[in-house]
Design a protein around this motif. Structure first.
Motif, PDB file in Angstrom:
ATOM      1  N   UNK A  45     -20.262  39.779   1.242  1.00 48.88           N
ATOM      2  CA  UNK A  45     -18.812  39.686   1.187  1.00 48.88           C
ATOM      3  C   UNK A  45     -18.214  39.401   2.569  1.00 48.88           C
ATOM      4  N   UNK A  46     -18.661  40.148   3.563  1.00 45.20           N
ATOM      5  CA  UNK A  46     -18.129  39.952   4.923  1.00 45.20           C
ATOM      6  C   UNK A  46     -18.453  38.558   5.443  1.00 45.20           C
ATOM      7  N   UNK A  47     -19.624  38.054   5.092  1.00 44.01           N
ATOM      8  CA  UNK A  47     -20.021  36.733   5.568  1.00 44.01           C
ATOM      9  C   UNK A  47     -19.186  35.646   4.902  1.00 44.01           C
ATOM     10  N   UNK A  48     -18.949  35.771   3.587  1.00 48.91           N
ATOM     11  CA  UNK A  48     -18.090  34.806   2.900  1.00 48.91           C
ATOM     12  C   UNK A  48     -16.683  34.822   3.497  1.00 48.91           C
ATOM     13  N   UNK A  49     -16.200  36.010   3.843  1.00 48.00           N
ATOM     14  CA  UNK A  49     -14.861  36.146   4.421  1.00 48.00           C
ATOM     15  C   UNK A  49     -14.822  35.775   5.902  1.00 48.00           C
ATOM     16  N   UNK A  50     -15.954  35.371   6.476  1.00 46.65           N
ATOM     17  CA  UNK A  50     -16.117  34.968   7.890  1.00 46.65           C
ATOM     18  C   UNK A  50     -15.844  36.118   8.849  1.00 46.65           C
ATOM     19  N   UNK A  51     -15.973  37.358   8.367  1.00 45.58           N
ATOM     20  CA  UNK A  51     -15.835  38.512   9.248  1.00 45.58           C
ATOM     21  C   UNK A  51     -17.065  38.648  10.137  1.00 45.58           C
ATOM     22  N   UNK A  52     -18.208  38.197   9.642  1.00 43.95           N
ATOM     23  CA  UNK A  52     -19.421  38.185  10.447  1.00 43.95           C
ATOM     24  C   UNK A  52     -20.162  36.881  10.210  1.00 43.95           C
ATOM     25  N   UNK A  53     -21.065  36.568  11.134  1.00 44.73           N
ATOM     26  CA  UNK A  53     -21.805  35.317  11.071  1.00 44.73           C
ATOM     27  C   UNK A  53     -23.132  35.505  10.355  1.00 44.73           C
ATOM     28  N   UNK A  54     -23.644  34.414   9.820  1.00 45.32           N
ATOM     29  CA  UNK A  54     -24.982  34.406   9.216  1.00 45.32           C
ATOM     30  C   UNK A  54     -25.969  33.801  10.198  1.00 45.32           C
ATOM     31  N   UNK A  55     -27.243  34.101  10.002  1.00 47.29           N
ATOM     32  CA  UNK A  55     -28.284  33.499  10.833  1.00 47.29           C
ATOM     33  C   UNK A  55     -28.567  32.070  10.399  1.00 47.29           C
ATOM     34  N   UNK A  56     -28.448  31.827   9.116  1.00 46.57           N
ATOM     35  CA  UNK A  56     -28.646  30.480   8.590  1.00 46.57           C
ATOM     36  C   UNK A  56     -27.927  30.350   7.256  1.00 46.57           C
ATOM     37  N   UNK A  57     -27.746  29.105   6.812  1.00 42.56           N
ATOM     38  CA  UNK A  57     -27.110  28.854   5.537  1.00 42.56           C
ATOM     39  C   UNK A  57     -25.700  28.309   5.696  1.00 42.56           C
ATOM     40  N   UNK A  74      -9.052  30.852   5.905  1.00 38.10           N
ATOM     41  CA  UNK A  74      -8.197  32.034   5.979  1.00 38.10           C
ATOM     42  C   UNK A  74      -6.864  31.818   5.276  1.00 38.10           C
ATOM     43  N   UNK A  75      -6.367  30.589   5.285  1.00 42.21           N
ATOM     44  CA  UNK A  75      -5.064  30.287   4.690  1.00 42.21           C
ATOM     45  C   UNK A  75      -5.065  30.487   3.177  1.00 42.21           C
ATOM     46  N   UNK A  76      -6.239  30.378   2.553  1.00 43.31           N
ATOM     47  CA  UNK A  76      -6.313  30.490   1.088  1.00 43.31           C
ATOM     48  C   UNK A  76      -7.227  31.643   0.662  1.00 43.31           C
ATOM     49  N   UNK A  77      -7.486  32.572   1.587  1.00 40.13           N
ATOM     50  CA  UNK A  77      -8.398  33.687   1.338  1.00 40.13           C
ATOM     51  C   UNK A  77      -7.650  35.008   1.289  1.00 40.13           C
ATOM     52  N   UNK A  78      -7.995  35.836   0.312  1.00 40.83           N
ATOM     53  CA  UNK A  78      -7.555  37.225   0.277  1.00 40.83           C
ATOM     54  C   UNK A  78      -8.786  38.120   0.254  1.00 40.83           C
ATOM     55  N   UNK A  79      -8.890  39.060   1.200  1.00 38.02           N
ATOM     56  CA  UNK A  79     -10.102  39.883   1.340  1.00 38.02           C
ATOM     57  C   UNK A  79      -9.729  41.350   1.363  1.00 38.02           C
TER      58      UNK A  79
END
Length: 267
Positions: A45-57, A74-79
């Protein structure tokens, strides 16, 4: 409208591999992410919301590359994370005004209209003048959902939203999410099977960072039919059953003849 997660992996500095090549295609409606604690749901969830980074993908939503164009997402995201903070000594109405201002709704009359509409939608209009410190857990969750809805997001992510809620508040939250999902992509993480069966059109079962199964709740239920089973035993037999079978859960129940209750799964 589609959220596409492709080959996502994440390993924390302590060596825990939270995501292992996760790939999902999620369309309009409510998508359930089902798994026990530490399954990797919140990390995803945090990765989809760009709160944290992924190692790959990669993650794409409606043509937006989440990692390369986070501000567009972020303009079209609610988290709504599992735990979120509120200012306890401010009223719900004032805090929503502040959040709407941050979202770019600068005109006061327009902001008031948005805030009033959201408070009515989540059932908090009558208590809008109360400080958030006076709110119950369920009311705070509904306030959190109101924050999420500012700006009419197209992608909504809610992480364990019903954890710890009373049944009445849980049902109220179900109704709110169901009403939102018709024209949006909603991703819901939970460890409660009831959440999935009540709300979700599609679901993924997750464990230790991996996606084990995907499909409609009824399809997954049929795939697992006759695999789990349960048995009532005396407590003296618990160790023997645990050695012979993979235990999902166990409960003790006192009675004159029955002292143990065991749920197991065939190996």
């Amino acid at each position: 409208m589609e959220l596409v997660v492709n080959n996502l992996s994440k390993t924390y500095p302590n060596g825990v591999r939270a995501l292992k090549n996760v790939s999902l295609r999620i369309g309009r409606g409510i998508f359930g992410l089902l798994g026990q604690n530490r399954a990797g749901k919140s990390t995803l969830m945090r990765t989809i919301a760009t709160v944290q980074e992924a190692d790959q993908g990669s993650i794409h939503f409606n043509g937006i590359d989440a990692f390369r164009q986070p501000q567009s997402l972020w303009k079209i995201l609610g988290y709504l994370p599992q735990e979120f903070g509120v200012y306890p000594n401010i009223t719900a109405e004032k805090l929503l005004h502040y959040m709407a201002d941050l979202k770019g709704i600068a005109k006061k009359s327009e902001r008031q209209e948005v805030v009033t509409s959201l408070l009515e939608k989540v059932g908090l209009f009558d208590v809008r003048k109360k400080k958030l410190s006076c709110y119950s857990n369920g009311m705070k969750q509904r306030f959190g959902l109101a924050q999420v809805l500012i700006g009419h997001p197209k992608l909504i992510i809610v992480d364990e939203p019903t954890a710890g809620l009373a049944p009445v508040e849980r049902n109220r939250f179900y109704d709110l999410l169901a009403a939102l999902s018709e024209h949006k992509v909603v991703v819901l993480s939970t460890h409660l099977i009831e959440d999935v069966s009540m709300l979700c059109s599609d679901v993924a079962v997750m464990d230790r960072g991996e996606i084990l199964l995907t499909g409609k709740p009824s399809e997954i239920e049929n795939a697992l039919r006759n695999r789990p089973w349960e048995v009532r035993i005396n407590k003296e037999k618990v160790d023997r059953y645990q050695a012979a079978h993979q235990a999902i859960a166990s409960r003790f129940k006192l009675s004159r003849r029955l002292t143990g209750f065991k749920i197991t799964q065939k190996k």
